[in-house]
Design a protein around this motif. Structure first.
Motif, PDB file in Angstrom:
ATOM      1  N   GLN A 301       0.784  -1.141   0.008  1.00  6.95           N
ATOM      2  CA  GLN A 301      -0.214   0.453  -0.401  1.00  6.95           C
ATOM      3  C   GLN A 301       1.122   1.349  -0.402  1.00  6.95           C
ATOM      4  N   THR A 302       2.128   0.814   0.390  1.00  7.40           N
ATOM      5  CA  THR A 302       2.962   2.649   0.768  1.00  7.40           C
ATOM      6  C   THR A 302       3.255   2.699  -0.843  1.00  7.40           C
ATOM      7  N   ARG A 303       3.984   1.150  -1.170  1.00  5.81           N
ATOM      8  CA  ARG A 303       4.650   1.828  -2.508  1.00  5.81           C
ATOM      9  C   ARG A 303       3.551   2.342  -3.390  1.00  5.81           C
ATOM     10  N   LYS A 304       2.264   1.920  -3.154  1.00  5.98           N
ATOM     11  CA  LYS A 304       1.002   1.765  -4.452  1.00  5.98           C
ATOM     12  C   LYS A 304       1.009   3.756  -4.404  1.00  5.98           C
ATOM     13  N   LEU A 305       0.988   3.978  -3.444  1.00 11.37           N
ATOM     14  CA  LEU A 305       0.634   5.630  -2.271  1.00 11.37           C
ATOM     15  C   LEU A 305       1.600   6.006  -3.176  1.00 11.37           C
ATOM     16  N   ALA A 306       2.996   5.494  -2.731  1.00 17.67           N
ATOM     17  CA  ALA A 306       4.119   6.304  -3.395  1.00 17.67           C
ATOM     18  C   ALA A 306       4.373   6.592  -4.797  1.00 17.67           C
ATOM     19  N   ILE A 307       4.162   5.651  -5.501  1.00 18.55           N
ATOM     20  CA  ILE A 307       4.481   5.931  -7.450  1.00 18.55           C
ATOM     21  C   ILE A 307       2.805   6.665  -8.123  1.00 18.55           C
ATOM     22  N   LEU A 308       1.352   6.526  -7.043  1.00 16.69           N
ATOM     23  CA  LEU A 308       0.511   7.053  -7.014  1.00 16.69           C
ATOM     24  C   LEU A 308       0.872   8.912  -6.692  1.00 16.69           C
ATOM     25  N   ALA A 309       1.164   9.316  -5.815  1.00 17.62           N
ATOM     26  CA  ALA A 309       2.047  10.678  -4.764  1.00 17.62           C
ATOM     27  C   ALA A 309       3.170  10.865  -6.131  1.00 17.62           C
ATOM     28  N   GLU A 310       3.666   9.590  -6.995  1.00 16.41           N
ATOM     29  CA  GLU A 310       4.391  10.261  -7.439  1.00 16.41           C
ATOM     30  C   GLU A 310       4.068  10.689  -8.978  1.00 16.41           C
ATOM     31  N   GLN A 311       2.793   9.789  -9.589  1.00 22.62           N
ATOM     32  CA  GLN A 311       2.358  10.305 -10.222  1.00 22.62           C
ATOM     33  C   GLN A 311       1.360  11.476 -10.525  1.00 22.62           C
ATOM     34  N   TYR A 312       0.887  11.918  -9.189  1.00 22.03           N
ATOM     35  CA  TYR A 312      -0.110  13.464  -9.662  1.00 22.03           C
ATOM     36  C   TYR A 312       0.814  14.495  -9.507  1.00 22.03           C
TER      37      TYR A 312
END
Length: 438
Positions: A301-312
């Motif tokens: 979850q942390t990894r995906k949120l980090a990826i999502l935050a980076e994408q945003y």
């Protein structure tokens, strides 16, 4: 634009006012020329009337002078004939006494002749001498009467010639006076035509000069208005771009907040999905694996949120960069479009002004040609009128001289015919006694 229309109306009023003033000036000029012609015609009439009166007075004076001269010459002829008759009678008396004394002397030398015969002879001789002297006296009186009548006739002939010469001189003076007055009238008409030409050219120059100046002011006003309009459009666009530049951070902030809300919503959805997945994994997995499962799920979850935050975050940066570039491009395009539009409008204005100026110059040339044609036609008509009046004056001069000579020839022929009928021959060789100088 209202100021531009007001300027156009003012220019039109100025042109109309100038045209009215020039028209009034031309009307006054023509009225003055008409008065000059009328004054000249009146002066000509007065001078001809004065000349006619002077000729009438001169004619009366000449008639009286001729009559007085005729009486003087007749009196001189009568006095001379009386003197000749007195001398003739005196000579006859002397001759009579001489003859009488001579006869008496001859008779006294002849004593043989009887006294009665001597007396009778003396009486016959006296009668013969008296009869001879009476015949000679009668012959002398007849000769004197004939000379007197011939002299009177010759005097009348000379008076007639003198009268004819006087009439010719008066007619010549009258015709010369008319010719001089007509020349003065023609010179006045030519001078008036030249002054009218000068005024027409001057008025046309004034009107065209004002029209040119008003067009220059109009074009200058149009150019100033166009430049003001261009500046206003450029300032408005600059204010718009400045406002857009000022509003850009706020817009970007709003977009960023919108992206963040989307990110938060996505995070909430993922959290819900994570909880559902965690609950499912915990339900199906042994209890001893729950800790490792929770850890791996947490890391995922942390990894995906980090990826999502980076994408945003990348989306926000790309959005801000693209929005800034798009704004600059749009503003540059608007600047270029406005510049091109204003350039085209300026070119259209310049073309319109050059067209109106060319039309005005063409109109001025047409007005100048029309004026020159009008002046030329009027001058040709004036010259034709002058030529016709000169021909008419010359015709009148010829006819009046011809009629005068014909009448005088008739009078001379009539007088000579009467003289021949009265028994007089040539009357031109007689000498008349001149008037005694006092």
């Amino acid at each position: 634009m209202s100021g531009y229309k007001r300027t156009r109306r003012q220019h039109q009023k100025q042109l109309i006012a100038l045209e009215n003033r020039l028209k009034a000036e031309m009307d006054e000029h023509r009225l003055r020329l008409q008065k000059e012609l009328e004054t000249h015609a009146n002066n000509t009439y007065i001078e001809l009337e004065r000349l006619a009166k002077r000729h009438a007075a001169q004619t009366d004076k000449e008639i009286k002078s001729v009559a007085a001269e005729e009486r003087r010459i007749q009196q001189q002829i009568v006095a001379q004939q009386k003197k000749e008759l007195a001398n003739f009678l005196e000579n006859q008396k002397k001759e009579y006494r001489f003859c009488k004394d001579k006869i008496k002397e001859e008779m006294s030398e002849d004593p043989c002749t009887p006294k009665d015969e001597k007396y009778e002879r003396l009486s016959r001789h006296k009668e013969t001498i008296q009869r001879s002297q009476a015949e000679e006296e009668s012959l002398l009186l007849d000769q004197q009467r004939l000379v007197y009548e011939r002299s009177c006739r010759a005097l009348k002939r000379r008076s007639l010639v003198r009268k004819h010469e006087f009439e010719q001189e008066q007619l010549r003076e009258e015709l010369n006076k008319k010719g001089t007055q007509k020349d003065m009238e023609h010179a006045l008409m030519i001078r008036q035509d030249e002054s009218t030409q000068d005024m027409e050219r001057r008025q046309l120059h004034m009107l065209q000069k004002l029209r040119t100046e008003l067009m220059r002011l109009q074009h200058q006003t149009e150019l100033e208005n166009q430049e003001e309009y261009n500046g206003r459009r450029q300032r408005e666009l600059h204010r718009k771009h400045t406002l857009e530049q000022r509003q850009q951070p706020r817009n970007l902030k709003m977009l960023e907040m919108q992206i963040k809300r989307q990110f938060q919503d996505t995070c909430k959805v993922q959290n819900k999905q994570y909880k559902a997945l965690r609950n499912h994994q915990l339900e199906v997995s042994p209890k001893g694996d729950h800790k490792s499962i929770l850890k791996s799920l947490k890391e995922e979850q942390t990894r995906k949120l980090a990826i999502l935050a980076e994408q945003y975050e990348q989306s926000i940066n790309e959005m801000m960069a693209s929005h800034a570039m798009r704004l600059d491009a749009e503003q540059e395009a608007e600047c270029q479009a406005l510049k091109q539009q204003l350039k085209q409008e300026m070119e259209l204005l310049d073309a319109y002004q050059r067209k109106t100026k060319s039309q005005m110059e063409t109109q001025h040339e047409r007005e100048q040609q029309k004026l020159e044609q009008k002046v030329s036609i009027r001058r040709a008509h004036l010259e034709q009128k002058i030529e016709e009046e000169l021909v008419a004056l010359q015709k009148e001069r010829t006819e009046r001289i011809k009629h005068l000579f014909e009448r005088q020839d008739r009078e001379n022929n009539t007088f000579d015919t009467e003289s021949r009928c009265l028994g007089f021959g040539s009357l031109g060789s007689l000498d008349f006694p001149k008037e005694d100088s006092r």
